[in-house]
Design a protein around this motif. Structure first.
Motif, PDB file in Angstrom:
ATOM      1  N   PHE A 244       3.470  25.082  18.709  1.00 11.24           N
ATOM      2  CA  PHE A 244       3.090  24.890  17.217  1.00 11.24           C
ATOM      3  C   PHE A 244       1.860  24.596  16.755  1.00 11.24           C
ATOM      4  O   PHE A 244       1.710  24.377  15.564  1.00 11.24           O
ATOM      5  N   CYS A 245       1.022  24.500  17.601  1.00 12.24           N
ATOM      6  CA  CYS A 245      -0.623  23.751  17.335  1.00 12.24           C
ATOM      7  C   CYS A 245      -1.320  24.684  16.401  1.00 12.24           C
ATOM      8  O   CYS A 245      -2.355  24.689  15.784  1.00 12.24           O
ATOM      9  N   GLY A 246      -1.002  26.135  16.594  1.00 12.77           N
ATOM     10  CA  GLY A 246      -1.600  27.297  15.928  1.00 12.77           C
ATOM     11  C   GLY A 246      -2.350  28.131  16.876  1.00 12.77           C
ATOM     12  O   GLY A 246      -3.354  28.773  16.275  1.00 12.77           O
ATOM     13  N   LYS A 247      -2.081  28.247  17.872  1.00  8.66           N
ATOM     14  CA  LYS A 247      -2.776  29.092  18.962  1.00  8.66           C
ATOM     15  C   LYS A 247      -2.911  30.645  18.531  1.00  8.66           C
ATOM     16  O   LYS A 247      -3.732  31.291  18.240  1.00  8.66           O
ATOM     17  N   SER A 248      -1.583  31.021  18.455  1.00 10.87           N
ATOM     18  CA  SER A 248      -1.365  32.704  18.156  1.00 10.87           C
ATOM     19  C   SER A 248      -2.031  32.782  16.779  1.00 10.87           C
ATOM     20  O   SER A 248      -2.812  33.908  16.685  1.00 10.87           O
ATOM     21  N   THR A 249      -1.741  31.967  15.761  1.00 16.42           N
ATOM     22  CA  THR A 249      -2.645  32.216  14.372  1.00 16.42           C
ATOM     23  C   THR A 249      -4.290  32.526  14.716  1.00 16.42           C
ATOM     24  O   THR A 249      -4.821  33.367  14.205  1.00 16.42           O
TER      25      THR A 249
ATOM     26  N   ARG B 224       6.729  21.591  11.799  1.00 20.96           N
ATOM     27  CA  ARG B 224       6.178  22.988  11.864  1.00 20.96           C
ATOM     28  C   ARG B 224       7.441  23.560  12.682  1.00 20.96           C
ATOM     29  O   ARG B 224       7.961  24.452  12.144  1.00 20.96           O
TER      30      ARG B 224
ATOM     31  N   GLY C  61      -6.303  20.311  14.610  1.00 15.21           N
ATOM     32  CA  GLY C  61      -5.431  21.331  14.298  1.00 15.21           C
ATOM     33  C   GLY C  61      -4.690  20.936  12.738  1.00 15.21           C
ATOM     34  O   GLY C  61      -3.834  21.875  12.446  1.00 15.21           O
TER      35      GLY C  61
ATOM     36  N   ASN D 284      -6.683  20.740  10.325  1.00 10.09           N
ATOM     37  CA  ASN D 284      -7.602  21.248   9.447  1.00 10.09           C
ATOM     38  C   ASN D 284      -7.049  22.587   8.940  1.00 10.09           C
ATOM     39  O   ASN D 284      -5.989  23.031   9.622  1.00 10.09           O
TER      40      ASN D 284
ATOM     41  N   ILE E 172      -6.513  26.678   8.727  1.00  9.35           N
ATOM     42  CA  ILE E 172      -6.565  27.702   9.624  1.00  9.35           C
ATOM     43  C   ILE E 172      -7.791  28.360   9.215  1.00  9.35           C
ATOM     44  O   ILE E 172      -8.551  28.577  10.418  1.00  9.35           O
TER      45      ILE E 172
END
Ligand code: ADP
Length: 206
Positions: free
Chosen positions: A10-15, A142, A184, A186, A188
Protein backbone atom coordinates in the motif's frame (compact mmCIF):
# COMPACT_ATOMS: atom_id res chain seq x y z
CA UNK A 1 17.34 0.12 -18.20
CA UNK A 2 16.11 -1.94 -15.28
CA UNK A 3 14.23 -0.15 -12.46
CA UNK A 4 12.57 -1.74 -9.44
CA UNK A 5 10.01 -0.38 -6.98
CA UNK A 6 9.98 -1.44 -3.36
CA UNK A 7 8.12 -0.69 -0.16
CA UNK A 8 5.61 -2.15 2.25
CA UNK A 9 2.19 -3.04 0.86
CA UNK A 10 0.00 0.00 0.00
CA UNK A 11 2.97 2.40 -0.22
CA UNK A 12 1.96 3.38 -3.75
CA UNK A 13 4.18 1.23 -6.00
CA UNK A 14 1.56 0.31 -8.61
CA UNK A 15 0.33 3.90 -8.77
CA UNK A 16 3.84 5.19 -9.53
CA UNK A 17 4.67 2.36 -11.92
CA UNK A 18 1.62 3.19 -14.06
CA UNK A 19 2.64 6.87 -14.22
CA UNK A 20 6.24 5.99 -15.12
CA UNK A 21 5.10 3.49 -17.74
CA UNK A 22 2.98 6.20 -19.37
CA UNK A 23 5.90 8.65 -19.26
CA UNK A 24 8.20 6.20 -21.08
CA UNK A 25 5.50 5.23 -23.57
CA UNK A 26 4.85 8.90 -24.38
CA UNK A 27 8.55 9.12 -25.24
CA UNK A 28 8.08 6.10 -27.54
CA UNK A 29 10.33 3.85 -25.44
CA UNK A 30 9.67 0.11 -25.35
CA UNK A 31 8.57 -0.61 -21.78
CA UNK A 32 7.79 -3.86 -20.02
CA UNK A 33 6.30 -4.13 -16.53
CA UNK A 34 6.95 -7.22 -14.47
CA UNK A 35 5.27 -8.01 -11.20
CA UNK A 36 6.52 -10.10 -8.35
CA UNK A 37 5.81 -12.81 -7.46
CA UNK A 38 4.60 -13.82 -10.93
CA UNK A 39 5.12 -12.58 -14.47
CA UNK A 40 5.42 -15.94 -16.28
CA UNK A 41 3.00 -18.85 -16.41
CA UNK A 42 5.12 -20.91 -13.98
CA UNK A 43 5.75 -17.90 -11.72
CA UNK A 44 2.03 -17.08 -11.57
CA UNK A 45 1.30 -20.65 -10.43
CA UNK A 46 3.88 -20.20 -7.66
CA UNK A 47 2.27 -16.82 -6.80
CA UNK A 48 -1.08 -18.52 -6.22
CA UNK A 49 0.51 -20.92 -3.71
CA UNK A 50 2.39 -18.11 -1.97
CA UNK A 51 -0.52 -15.74 -1.52
CA UNK A 52 -3.32 -18.22 -0.74
CA UNK A 53 -4.66 -17.80 2.80
CA UNK A 54 -5.26 -21.58 2.86
CA UNK A 55 -1.47 -22.05 3.11
CA UNK A 56 -1.08 -20.82 6.67
CA UNK A 57 1.19 -23.78 7.50
CA UNK A 58 3.85 -22.58 5.06
CA UNK A 59 7.29 -22.55 6.66
CA UNK A 60 9.77 -19.67 6.32
CA UNK A 61 12.09 -21.87 4.27
CA UNK A 62 9.34 -22.88 1.86
CA UNK A 63 8.29 -19.27 1.53
CA UNK A 64 11.71 -17.87 0.64
CA UNK A 65 12.43 -20.70 -1.80
CA UNK A 66 9.09 -20.26 -3.55
CA UNK A 67 9.52 -16.49 -3.92
CA UNK A 68 13.01 -17.09 -5.26
CA UNK A 69 11.90 -19.86 -7.64
CA UNK A 70 9.25 -17.58 -9.08
CA UNK A 71 11.91 -14.90 -9.59
CA UNK A 72 14.48 -17.30 -11.08
CA UNK A 73 11.97 -18.27 -13.77
CA UNK A 74 11.01 -14.65 -14.46
CA UNK A 75 14.65 -13.54 -14.80
CA UNK A 76 15.49 -16.17 -17.41
CA UNK A 77 12.22 -16.37 -19.30
CA UNK A 78 11.39 -12.65 -19.53
CA UNK A 79 13.67 -10.14 -17.82
CA UNK A 80 17.03 -10.98 -19.43
CA UNK A 81 15.53 -11.25 -22.94
CA UNK A 82 13.84 -7.84 -22.46
CA UNK A 83 17.07 -6.22 -21.27
CA UNK A 84 18.99 -7.81 -24.17
CA UNK A 85 16.54 -6.12 -26.55
CA UNK A 86 17.19 -2.74 -24.89
CA UNK A 87 13.72 -2.36 -23.35
CA UNK A 88 12.98 -0.31 -20.23
CA UNK A 89 11.90 -2.82 -17.59
CA UNK A 90 10.03 -1.71 -14.47
CA UNK A 91 9.62 -4.31 -11.77
CA UNK A 92 6.93 -4.18 -9.08
CA UNK A 93 9.15 -5.67 -6.35
CA UNK A 94 12.37 -7.65 -6.92
CA UNK A 95 15.00 -9.34 -4.78
CA UNK A 96 15.10 -6.53 -2.19
CA UNK A 97 11.56 -7.58 -1.22
CA UNK A 98 12.91 -10.99 -0.24
CA UNK A 99 15.71 -9.40 1.79
CA UNK A 100 13.23 -7.08 3.54
CA UNK A 101 10.32 -9.52 4.08
CA UNK A 102 11.99 -12.90 4.55
CA UNK A 103 15.33 -11.60 5.85
CA UNK A 104 14.56 -8.61 8.08
CA UNK A 105 10.84 -9.44 8.52
CA UNK A 106 10.85 -13.19 9.13
CA UNK A 107 14.41 -13.47 10.41
CA UNK A 108 16.17 -15.67 7.84
CA UNK A 109 19.91 -14.89 8.18
CA UNK A 110 20.97 -12.25 5.66
CA UNK A 111 23.93 -14.36 4.48
CA UNK A 112 21.52 -17.15 3.56
CA UNK A 113 19.26 -14.68 1.75
CA UNK A 114 22.29 -13.45 -0.22
CA UNK A 115 23.21 -16.99 -1.31
CA UNK A 116 19.67 -17.60 -2.49
CA UNK A 117 19.76 -14.36 -4.54
CA UNK A 118 22.99 -15.56 -6.17
CA UNK A 119 21.13 -18.59 -7.48
CA UNK A 120 17.84 -16.91 -8.34
CA UNK A 121 19.03 -13.69 -10.04
CA UNK A 122 22.84 -13.91 -10.40
CA UNK A 123 24.05 -10.53 -11.61
CA UNK A 124 20.65 -9.33 -12.89
CA UNK A 125 20.28 -6.47 -10.42
CA UNK A 126 18.25 -3.26 -10.92
CA UNK A 127 20.19 -0.13 -11.85
CA UNK A 128 17.84 2.05 -9.80
CA UNK A 129 15.51 1.03 -6.98
CA UNK A 130 12.80 3.38 -5.73
CA UNK A 131 11.83 2.66 -2.15
CA UNK A 132 8.56 4.41 -1.36
CA UNK A 133 8.58 4.83 2.39
CA UNK A 134 5.38 5.18 4.42
CA UNK A 135 4.78 4.63 8.14
CA UNK A 136 3.01 1.36 8.94
CA UNK A 137 0.07 3.35 10.37
CA UNK A 138 -0.46 4.94 6.94
CA UNK A 139 -0.36 1.50 5.27
CA UNK A 140 -3.02 0.38 7.74
CA UNK A 141 -5.15 3.42 7.01
CA UNK A 142 -5.00 2.70 3.26
CA UNK A 143 -5.58 -1.02 3.91
CA UNK A 144 -8.71 -0.12 5.90
CA UNK A 145 -10.17 1.39 2.74
CA UNK A 146 -10.45 -2.06 1.12
CA UNK A 147 -12.44 -5.07 2.28
CA UNK A 148 -10.46 -7.51 4.48
CA UNK A 149 -11.31 -10.58 2.41
CA UNK A 150 -9.44 -9.02 -0.55
CA UNK A 151 -6.17 -9.14 1.41
CA UNK A 152 -3.62 -11.90 0.65
CA UNK A 153 -1.66 -14.14 3.06
CA UNK A 154 1.24 -11.70 3.41
CA UNK A 155 -0.93 -8.56 3.66
CA UNK A 156 -2.76 -9.93 6.71
CA UNK A 157 0.52 -10.23 8.68
CA UNK A 158 0.91 -8.44 12.02
CA UNK A 159 1.84 -4.79 12.39
CA UNK A 160 5.21 -5.60 14.05
CA UNK A 161 6.15 -7.65 10.98
CA UNK A 162 5.65 -4.63 8.71
CA UNK A 163 7.64 -2.44 11.13
CA UNK A 164 10.56 -4.88 10.78
CA UNK A 165 10.18 -4.95 7.00
CA UNK A 166 10.22 -1.16 6.83
CA UNK A 167 13.33 -0.95 9.04
CA UNK A 168 14.91 -3.58 6.81
CA UNK A 169 14.30 -1.51 3.70
CA UNK A 170 15.83 1.56 5.36
CA UNK A 171 18.88 -0.50 6.27
CA UNK A 172 19.24 -1.81 2.70
CA UNK A 173 18.87 1.78 1.43
CA UNK A 174 21.82 2.82 3.59
CA UNK A 175 24.00 0.11 2.04
CA UNK A 176 22.97 0.19 -1.61
CA UNK A 177 23.92 3.08 -3.85
CA UNK A 178 21.16 2.23 -6.35
CA UNK A 179 18.45 2.95 -3.73
CA UNK A 180 16.43 6.17 -3.79
CA UNK A 181 14.20 6.71 -0.76
CA UNK A 182 10.97 8.58 -1.53
CA UNK A 183 8.56 9.98 1.03
CA UNK A 184 5.34 8.11 0.28
CA UNK A 185 3.28 10.65 2.22
CA UNK A 186 3.88 13.24 -0.49
CA UNK A 187 1.27 13.59 -3.21
CA UNK A 188 1.18 11.12 -6.09
CA UNK A 189 2.25 13.90 -8.48
CA UNK A 190 5.16 15.05 -6.28
CA UNK A 191 6.50 11.51 -5.99
CA UNK A 192 6.21 11.01 -9.75
CA UNK A 193 8.16 14.23 -10.42
CA UNK A 194 10.90 13.15 -8.04
CA UNK A 195 11.18 9.78 -9.77
CA UNK A 196 11.56 11.48 -13.17
CA UNK A 197 14.23 13.79 -11.74
CA UNK A 198 16.17 10.85 -10.26
CA UNK A 199 16.05 8.90 -13.54
CA UNK A 200 17.20 11.95 -15.44
CA UNK A 201 20.13 12.51 -13.06
CA UNK A 202 21.05 8.85 -13.23
CA UNK A 203 21.04 8.77 -17.03
CA UNK A 204 23.14 11.96 -17.21
CA UNK A 205 25.69 10.37 -14.89
CA UNK A 206 26.05 7.16 -16.96
P1 ADP B 1 1.08 -0.79 -3.72
O1 ADP B 1 1.15 -1.15 -5.18
O2 ADP B 1 2.40 -0.34 -3.18
O3 ADP B 1 0.43 -1.80 -2.83
P2 ADP B 1 -0.92 1.15 -4.59
O4 ADP B 1 -0.27 1.95 -5.68
O5 ADP B 1 -1.88 0.09 -5.00
O6 ADP B 1 0.19 0.54 -3.61
O7 ADP B 1 -1.59 2.20 -3.60
C1 ADP B 1 -2.31 1.77 -2.43
C2 ADP B 1 -3.42 2.78 -2.13
O8 ADP B 1 -2.85 4.02 -1.74
C3 ADP B 1 -4.30 3.07 -3.33
O9 ADP B 1 -5.61 3.26 -2.86
C4 ADP B 1 -3.72 4.37 -3.88
O10 ADP B 1 -4.67 5.15 -4.56
C5 ADP B 1 -3.26 5.07 -2.62
N1 ADP B 1 -2.08 5.93 -2.84
C6 ADP B 1 -1.02 5.69 -3.65
N2 ADP B 1 -0.12 6.68 -3.59
C7 ADP B 1 -0.60 7.59 -2.70
C8 ADP B 1 -0.12 8.85 -2.19
N3 ADP B 1 1.04 9.37 -2.56
N4 ADP B 1 -0.89 9.48 -1.29
C9 ADP B 1 -2.07 8.96 -0.87
N5 ADP B 1 -2.58 7.79 -1.31
C10 ADP B 1 -1.86 7.11 -2.22
Amino acid sequence: MFISFEGIDFCGKSTQIKLLQKHFEDKKFEVRIIREPGGTEISEQIRTILLSKKNNLMTLETEILLFSSSRAQLVREKLRPYLDKGYYVISDRFHDSTTAYQGYGRGIPLETVKHIHEISIGNTIPELTFFIDIPVAEAERRMGLISSNELDRIEVSKKTFFEDVRKGYLEIARNEERFRVLNGLNSIEEIHEEILKEIDNYEKGK
